[in-house]
Design an enzyme around this catalytic site. Sequence first.
Site, PDB file in Angstrom:
ATOM      1  N   MET A   1       0.973  -1.537  -0.083  1.00  0.00           N
ATOM      2  CA  MET A   1       0.035  -0.043  -0.038  1.00  0.00           C
ATOM      3  C   MET A   1       0.766   1.300   0.142  1.00  0.00           C
ATOM      4  SD  MET A   1      -3.557  -0.750   1.998  1.00  0.00           S
ATOM      5  CE  MET A   1      -2.850  -0.596   3.692  1.00  0.00           C
TER       6      MET A   1
ATOM      7  N   LEU B   1       6.666   3.133   1.537  1.00  0.00           N
ATOM      8  CA  LEU B   1       7.568   2.094   1.517  1.00  0.00           C
ATOM      9  C   LEU B   1       8.536   2.342   2.502  1.00  0.00           C
ATOM     10  CD1 LEU B   1       8.047   1.040  -2.110  1.00  0.00           C
ATOM     11  CD2 LEU B   1       6.188   0.377  -0.464  1.00  0.00           C
TER      12      LEU B   1
ATOM     13  N   GLY C   1      10.668  -2.766   5.811  1.00  0.00           N
ATOM     14  CA  GLY C   1      10.223  -4.100   5.682  1.00  0.00           C
ATOM     15  C   GLY C   1       9.580  -4.530   4.235  1.00  0.00           C
ATOM     16  N   HIS C   2       9.190  -3.441   3.432  1.00  0.00           N
ATOM     17  CA  HIS C   2       8.826  -3.548   2.127  1.00  0.00           C
ATOM     18  C   HIS C   2      10.188  -4.011   1.344  1.00  0.00           C
ATOM     19  CE1 HIS C   2       5.711  -0.788   3.415  1.00  0.00           C
ATOM     20  NE2 HIS C   2       4.781  -1.892   2.920  1.00  0.00           N
TER      21      HIS C   2
ATOM     22  N   SER D   1       6.309  -0.361  10.273  1.00  0.00           N
ATOM     23  CA  SER D   1       4.973  -0.051   9.669  1.00  0.00           C
ATOM     24  C   SER D   1       4.633   1.125   9.109  1.00  0.00           C
ATOM     25  CB  SER D   1       3.812  -0.501  10.652  1.00  0.00           C
ATOM     26  OG  SER D   1       2.501   0.054  10.368  1.00  0.00           O
TER      27      SER D   1
HETATM   28  P1  AMP Z   1       1.386  -2.967   3.434  1.00  0.00           P
HETATM   29  O1  AMP Z   1       1.872  -1.922   2.690  1.00  0.00           O
HETATM   30  O2  AMP Z   1       1.436  -2.473   4.875  1.00  0.00           O
HETATM   31  O3  AMP Z   1       0.237  -3.319   3.026  1.00  0.00           O
HETATM   32  O4  AMP Z   1       2.465  -4.257   3.296  1.00  0.00           O
HETATM   33  C1  AMP Z   1       2.847  -4.627   2.165  1.00  0.00           C
HETATM   34  C2  AMP Z   1       3.679  -6.072   2.461  1.00  0.00           C
HETATM   35  O5  AMP Z   1       4.826  -5.612   3.344  1.00  0.00           O
HETATM   36  C3  AMP Z   1       2.890  -7.132   3.429  1.00  0.00           C
HETATM   37  O6  AMP Z   1       3.483  -8.387   2.833  1.00  0.00           O
HETATM   38  C4  AMP Z   1       3.501  -6.679   4.789  1.00  0.00           C
HETATM   39  O7  AMP Z   1       3.280  -8.003   5.560  1.00  0.00           O
HETATM   40  C5  AMP Z   1       4.946  -6.245   4.579  1.00  0.00           C
HETATM   41  N1  AMP Z   1       5.537  -5.806   5.424  1.00  0.00           N
HETATM   42  C6  AMP Z   1       4.934  -4.696   6.240  1.00  0.00           C
HETATM   43  N2  AMP Z   1       5.747  -4.174   7.305  1.00  0.00           N
HETATM   44  C7  AMP Z   1       6.610  -5.371   7.192  1.00  0.00           C
HETATM   45  C8  AMP Z   1       7.939  -5.380   8.156  1.00  0.00           C
HETATM   46  N3  AMP Z   1       8.117  -4.522   9.231  1.00  0.00           N
HETATM   47  N4  AMP Z   1       8.750  -6.448   7.971  1.00  0.00           N
HETATM   48  C9  AMP Z   1       8.609  -7.286   6.865  1.00  0.00           C
HETATM   49  N5  AMP Z   1       7.545  -7.200   5.887  1.00  0.00           N
HETATM   50  C10 AMP Z   1       6.665  -6.069   6.072  1.00  0.00           C
END
Ligand code: AMP
Length: 296
Positions: free
Chosen positions: A30, A33, A36-37, A185
Amino acid sequence: MRIVRSIPELRVALKAVRDSGQSIGFVPTMGFLHEGHASLIRQSTARCDTTVVSVFINPTQFGPGEDLARYPRDLERDQNLCLRLGVGTLFMPEPAEIYPTGFATSIEVGPMGDALCGQFRPGHFRGVATIVTKLFNLVQPDLAFFGQKDLQQTSIIRRVVKDLNLPVDILVAPTVREADGLALSSRNAYLSPKARQLALGISRGLFAAERRFQEGERDAGILAAMTRQELRGMDAIQYCEVVDPLTMDILSGAVGRPAALCVAVVLDGTRLIDNVLLSPTGEAAQFISHLESREG
Ligand code: AMP
């Protein structure tokens, strides 16, 4: 790097890639970035010939009163990061491209979608499963990468892939954290300095339970209670439970198989989730990272 906003453009670009025999890795996000991304993108570029990243704030996974309107965005920074990481195609559609007038079909995910986060976010996982399936159909990746931080999401996606025979392998990468333990996050941007300090209780509580588990404690209730101790400053503890990481069933008594300790709290109006894996035989991380779900 190609930046693509429309579905026809995406289809044409990826058909050429597929026709040339290249494997496609996919990282749905989403946006806004962070590292984690980036770790998922690095996994993808290491394993696949080309990587597709989507940045799409999916309206159907937000409930009324949630943070859809204020979800953080920085498309320019996202583009630059993807470029630096060697992404081949960045897909950034507008909502109307994905949900044209008359859109009516969605995926029911069953009881797993009503557990844990589902209790507090009704319909959230229907929205997640539907957008991820749509994106899988558009991108047709060989491998798709998800983060362990959203453990319930990964389990539901694996279930959808299996149940609907989607031809993609799902890989789950470990949670990336700040040096002080806070799981990265996009929503951390909402936290005031005071709330951010309090939020450290989440990882502190999870790590304390993980350590106790490694020292031999097996009682799910005791492990969850240890974590709860560190969550006392939160505005709300939505859940703090030991669960089966594949089904999200809450476990009680002795933990005798790979499990996860999962937490959701609300702090200053911001909802934060985190988890650690607990494996009696020490293989939980491997178990979760390498389980493949193509029809298997
Ligand atoms: P989001 O943009 O929050 O929807 O996350 C996109 C992807 O990144 C999802 O697969 C999340 O699980 C992963 N993600 C988000 N935060 C982290 C993190 N701290 N470590 C690893 N992956 C993450």
